[in-house]
Design a protein around this motif. Structure first.
Motif, mmCIF file in Angstrom:
data_model
loop_
_atom_site.group_PDB
_atom_site.id
_atom_site.type_symbol
_atom_site.label_atom_id
_atom_site.label_comp_id
_atom_site.label_asym_id
_atom_site.label_seq_id
_atom_site.Cartn_x
_atom_site.Cartn_y
_atom_site.Cartn_z
ATOM 1 N N PRO A 38 0.711 -0.958 0.148
ATOM 2 C CA PRO A 38 -0.228 0.161 -0.053
ATOM 3 C C PRO A 38 0.914 1.306 0.125
ATOM 4 O O PRO A 38 1.873 1.302 0.548
ATOM 5 C CB PRO A 38 -0.826 -0.201 1.226
ATOM 6 C CG PRO A 38 -0.788 -1.570 1.783
ATOM 7 C CD PRO A 38 0.516 -2.170 1.076
ATOM 8 N N VAL A 39 0.334 2.331 -0.770
ATOM 9 C CA VAL A 39 1.230 3.590 -0.749
ATOM 10 C C VAL A 39 1.587 3.963 0.853
ATOM 11 O O VAL A 39 2.692 4.584 0.774
ATOM 12 C CB VAL A 39 0.564 4.571 -1.577
ATOM 13 C CG1 VAL A 39 -0.850 5.115 -0.866
ATOM 14 C CG2 VAL A 39 1.331 5.745 -2.137
ATOM 15 N N ALA A 40 0.761 4.083 1.649
ATOM 16 C CA ALA A 40 0.797 4.183 2.970
ATOM 17 C C ALA A 40 2.122 3.629 3.700
ATOM 18 O O ALA A 40 3.105 4.274 4.378
ATOM 19 C CB ALA A 40 -0.284 4.100 3.909
ATOM 20 N N THR A 53 14.366 -3.680 -5.283
ATOM 21 C CA THR A 53 13.870 -3.503 -6.644
ATOM 22 C C THR A 53 12.668 -4.318 -6.839
ATOM 23 O O THR A 53 12.203 -4.572 -8.189
ATOM 24 C CB THR A 53 15.075 -3.867 -7.576
ATOM 25 O OG1 THR A 53 15.616 -5.401 -7.422
ATOM 26 C CG2 THR A 53 16.306 -2.806 -7.617
ATOM 27 N N ASP A 54 12.254 -5.015 -5.895
ATOM 28 C CA ASP A 54 11.358 -5.956 -5.991
ATOM 29 C C ASP A 54 9.994 -5.427 -5.109
ATOM 30 O O ASP A 54 9.121 -6.372 -4.873
ATOM 31 C CB ASP A 54 11.633 -7.406 -5.406
ATOM 32 C CG ASP A 54 12.198 -7.419 -3.925
ATOM 33 O OD1 ASP A 54 12.331 -6.164 -3.410
ATOM 34 O OD2 ASP A 54 12.299 -8.428 -3.349
ATOM 35 N N ILE A 55 9.926 -4.159 -5.218
ATOM 36 C CA ILE A 55 8.898 -3.548 -4.518
ATOM 37 C C ILE A 55 7.592 -2.777 -5.325
ATOM 38 O O ILE A 55 8.367 -2.019 -6.535
ATOM 39 C CB ILE A 55 9.163 -2.455 -3.445
ATOM 40 C CG1 ILE A 55 9.855 -3.291 -2.374
ATOM 41 C CG2 ILE A 55 8.003 -1.724 -2.856
ATOM 42 C CD1 ILE A 55 9.081 -3.987 -1.449
ATOM 43 N N GLY A 56 6.379 -3.253 -5.485
ATOM 44 C CA GLY A 56 5.569 -2.173 -5.989
ATOM 45 C C GLY A 56 4.597 -1.502 -5.287
ATOM 46 O O GLY A 56 4.543 -1.914 -4.054
ATOM 47 N N VAL A 57 3.919 -0.464 -5.748
ATOM 48 C CA VAL A 57 2.994 -0.040 -4.763
ATOM 49 C C VAL A 57 1.590 -0.033 -5.262
ATOM 50 O O VAL A 57 1.291 0.222 -6.502
ATOM 51 C CB VAL A 57 3.510 1.590 -4.549
ATOM 52 C CG1 VAL A 57 2.508 2.482 -4.007
ATOM 53 C CG2 VAL A 57 4.748 1.472 -3.868
ATOM 54 N N TRP A 58 0.510 -0.148 -4.380
ATOM 55 C CA TRP A 58 -0.637 -0.054 -4.934
ATOM 56 C C TRP A 58 -1.500 1.281 -4.259
ATOM 57 O O TRP A 58 -1.390 1.590 -3.167
ATOM 58 C CB TRP A 58 -1.598 -1.182 -4.829
ATOM 59 C CG TRP A 58 -1.735 -1.663 -3.351
ATOM 60 C CD1 TRP A 58 -0.890 -2.614 -2.665
ATOM 61 C CD2 TRP A 58 -3.085 -1.581 -2.673
ATOM 62 N NE1 TRP A 58 -1.760 -2.718 -1.573
ATOM 63 C CE2 TRP A 58 -3.082 -2.193 -1.481
ATOM 64 C CE3 TRP A 58 -4.253 -0.755 -2.828
ATOM 65 C CZ2 TRP A 58 -3.974 -2.262 -0.468
ATOM 66 C CZ3 TRP A 58 -5.101 -0.922 -1.876
ATOM 67 C CH2 TRP A 58 -4.979 -1.558 -0.738
ATOM 68 N N GLU A 63 -7.170 7.275 -2.952
ATOM 69 C CA GLU A 63 -5.927 7.794 -2.863
ATOM 70 C C GLU A 63 -5.500 8.327 -4.197
ATOM 71 O O GLU A 63 -5.380 7.726 -5.390
ATOM 72 C CB GLU A 63 -4.733 6.535 -2.565
ATOM 73 C CG GLU A 63 -5.154 6.234 -1.079
ATOM 74 C CD GLU A 63 -4.526 5.007 -0.728
ATOM 75 O OE1 GLU A 63 -4.192 4.904 0.690
ATOM 76 O OE2 GLU A 63 -4.051 4.242 -1.385
ATOM 77 N N ALA A 64 -5.013 9.470 -4.422
ATOM 78 C CA ALA A 64 -4.484 10.213 -5.689
ATOM 79 C C ALA A 64 -3.189 9.747 -6.065
ATOM 80 O O ALA A 64 -2.369 9.366 -5.555
ATOM 81 C CB ALA A 64 -4.713 11.680 -5.466
ATOM 82 N N ARG A 89 -12.846 5.719 -10.020
ATOM 83 C CA ARG A 89 -11.881 6.947 -9.633
ATOM 84 C C ARG A 89 -10.341 6.074 -10.170
ATOM 85 O O ARG A 89 -9.568 6.981 -10.242
ATOM 86 C CB ARG A 89 -11.754 7.146 -8.298
ATOM 87 C CG ARG A 89 -12.838 8.069 -7.811
ATOM 88 C CD ARG A 89 -12.907 8.232 -6.228
ATOM 89 N NE ARG A 89 -13.434 7.059 -5.540
ATOM 90 C CZ ARG A 89 -13.493 6.986 -4.409
ATOM 91 N NH1 ARG A 89 -13.392 8.152 -3.588
ATOM 92 N NH2 ARG A 89 -13.818 5.847 -3.775
ATOM 93 N N ALA A 90 -10.187 4.787 -10.266
ATOM 94 C CA ALA A 90 -9.112 4.310 -10.563
ATOM 95 C C ALA A 90 -8.555 4.469 -11.809
ATOM 96 O O ALA A 90 -7.505 4.310 -12.361
ATOM 97 C CB ALA A 90 -9.053 2.691 -10.075
ATOM 98 N N PHE A 91 -9.574 4.508 -12.741
ATOM 99 C CA PHE A 91 -9.524 5.148 -14.143
ATOM 100 C C PHE A 91 -8.491 6.471 -14.259
ATOM 101 O O PHE A 91 -7.813 6.479 -15.014
ATOM 102 C CB PHE A 91 -10.787 5.125 -15.063
ATOM 103 C CG PHE A 91 -11.462 3.868 -15.305
ATOM 104 C CD1 PHE A 91 -11.326 3.264 -16.472
ATOM 105 C CD2 PHE A 91 -12.348 3.320 -14.492
ATOM 106 C CE1 PHE A 91 -11.849 2.354 -16.954
ATOM 107 C CE2 PHE A 91 -13.159 2.274 -14.683
ATOM 108 C CZ PHE A 91 -12.928 1.633 -15.852
#
Length: 167
Positions: A38-40, A53-58, A63-64, A89-91
């Motif tokens: 999560p972005v938080a 380098t193996d981290i992504g964020v959702w 959340e903007a 909103r995710a679009f």
């Protein structure tokens, strides 16, 4: 192993989606391996995680894209969550990540979107789809990426509107 659609192909999903932490984001445990956090959690643990380098964020639907902003291209995967298929909103978030922040990696839709939305999500820059329902027929879902062949409006996947393409 869970499967997803990426770039129009059915593939094994090698990433783990970390749920939002119950307590403080700074206390959330981020496991080893490919994980989308999560972005938080990213903001709370940025100093400790920025070398990985193996981290992504959702991002959740409320959340903007600004919460990732200039950091967007440091991640191999960004994901936008659909808590309900009718929450669109995710679009907008996906399109902003591509157009405003120049994100070029895998942009994944996660959660409760539906097959009828895939074509439009792709127009907003989403190139990977991880359905919440493991019973979703992915072969049929791939077909829906081609539901429409021509569009009037400009979008991430086709920057010129129809009248400019025909000129």
């Amino acid at each position: 192993m869970q499967k997803l659609i990426k770039d129009g192909q059915i593939q094994a999903d090698t990433w783990t989606l970390l749920a939002k932490a119950e307590g403080e984001a700074a206390a959330a445990e981020v496991p080893a391996g490919q994980v989308i956090i999560p972005v938080a959690v990213w903001h709370a643990q940025k100093d400790a995680l920025q070398q990985r380098t193996d981290i992504g964020v959702w991002l959740d639907s409320d959340e903007a894209a600004d919460l990732i902003g200039a950091d967007a291209n440091r991640f191999p995967v960004l994901a936008v969550n659909f808590p309900l298929f009718m929450d669109g909103r995710a679009f907008s978030t996906a399109r902003l990540l591509r157009e405003r922040y120049g994100f070029t990696g895998e942009l994944r839709a996660v959660g409760n979107f539906i097959r009828d939305q895939l074509c439009y999500l792709r127009r907003c820059g989403v190139n990977a789809f991880a359905f919440a329902d493991p019973e979703t027929n992915l072969e049929d879902a791939v077909k829906s990426l081609s539901d429409l062949q021509e569009y009037y409006q400009a979008a991430v996947d086709q920057p010129l509107p129809l009248f400019r393409r025909r000129a």
